[in-house]
Scaffold this active site. Structure first.
Site, mmCIF file in Angstrom:
data_model
loop_
_atom_site.group_PDB
_atom_site.id
_atom_site.type_symbol
_atom_site.label_atom_id
_atom_site.label_comp_id
_atom_site.label_asym_id
_atom_site.label_seq_id
_atom_site.Cartn_x
_atom_site.Cartn_y
_atom_site.Cartn_z
ATOM 1 N N CYS A 28 0.834 -1.210 0.000
ATOM 2 C CA CYS A 28 0.000 0.000 0.000
ATOM 3 C C CYS A 28 0.868 1.260 0.000
ATOM 4 O O CYS A 28 1.523 1.560 1.001
ATOM 5 C CB CYS A 28 -0.913 -0.038 1.233
ATOM 6 S SG CYS A 28 -1.769 1.500 1.596
ATOM 7 N N CYS A 31 0.101 3.788 2.735
ATOM 8 C CA CYS A 31 0.536 3.240 4.029
ATOM 9 C C CYS A 31 2.021 3.498 4.231
ATOM 10 O O CYS A 31 2.459 3.887 5.324
ATOM 11 C CB CYS A 31 0.285 1.736 4.100
ATOM 12 S SG CYS A 31 -1.442 1.249 3.964
#
Length: 109
Positions: A28, A31
């Site tokens: 991600c 993230c």
């Protein structure tokens, strides 16, 4: 460094005080962008709030339990109970202001 938790250990880490759980995955992009922000905020707020990380690829039960549909997601726990969810990337000043507000609310309750 932010403590890593699992589905099995999360309850232990969220049972008292304020805890922010960073739900993330290694693939991600947002993230990965949030990771250094979370690390810096942990250093600033460590006396008032505990920070933990949960990799949702390896710990799917927690993501399902809290209806996590997008990551990064952050679950705010107070004394073992999830009280809020914040989703998406947030810059340091925005997330810092959010945490400061929650700490202030916790101290006045």
């Amino acid at each position: 460094m932010v403590t890593k938790v699992t589905d099995q250990t999360m309850t232990e880490y969220t049972k008292s005080g304020l805890t922010i759980v960073d739900l993330w995955a290694p693939w991600c992009g947002p993230c990965l962008m949030m990771a250094p922000v979370v690390d810096e905020l942990e250093q600033e707020f460590k006396s008032d709030i505990q920070f933990v990380k949960l990799n949702i690829d390896e710990n799917k039960e927690t993501a399902l339990e809290y209806d996590v549909m997008s990551i990064p997601s952050f679950l705010l726990f107070k004394d073992g109970k999830a009280i809020e969810k914040v989703v998406g990337y947030h810059d340091k000043s925005e997330f810092s202001a959010y945490l400061s507000e929650k700490i202030t609310q916790n101290k006045t309750v």
